[in-house]
Design a protein around this motif. Structure first.
Motif: not given
Length: 128
Positions: A14-17, A34-36, A39, A94, A96, A118
């Motif tokens: 579930t973690e982003t970046w 997964k990115v949101d 960065h 969100p 991918s 994050h």
């Protein structure tokens, strides 16, 4: 050696970046993430960075020759950031992505801004 479902790989975390290594090709990792949100500004001095948007939309800001521009990658798009170019990925929702980078490449590059909480500064995690 068995086929790997990218959907299953993405569903396993579930973690982003925080990319996961799904396979290797020669000396390169194939990673999914997964990115949101944002960065950070960074550059890879010795390697290009390949992006494929699997779902969603990715924006990549680039700093080249004293100018700044942003490329927008909708689902199904690919883009390669050339080595040495400062860039900052951003996902307005969100998203991918699939990345192709030499094994051992840090997600924050060789030169970067301060790493926010994050963003996972990693060389990629094994699938769970």
């Amino acid at each position: 050696m068995e086929p790997i479902s990218l959907d299953a790989a993405l569903a396993s975390f579930t973690e982003t970046w925080s990319p996961r290594i799904v396979t290797a090709v020669n000396d390169y990792d194939v990673r999914v993430a997964k990115v949101d949100g944002e960065h950070l500004w960074h550059a890879h001095d010795h390697t290009d960075e390949f992006f494929l948007v699997l779902d969603g939309e990715l924006h990549i800001s680039l700093r080249e020759n004293g100018t700044e521009r942003t490329v927008v990658l909708p689902k199904g798009s690919v883009f390669t950031v050339p080595r040495g170019i400062e860039h900052k990925p951003y996902a307005p929702a969100p998203t991918s992505i699939l990345l192709l980078e030499p094994t051992g490449t840090l997600t924050v590059g060789d030169r970067h801004d301060e790493v926010p909480a994050h963003v996972d500064a990693t060389t990629g995690h094994a699938l769970g």
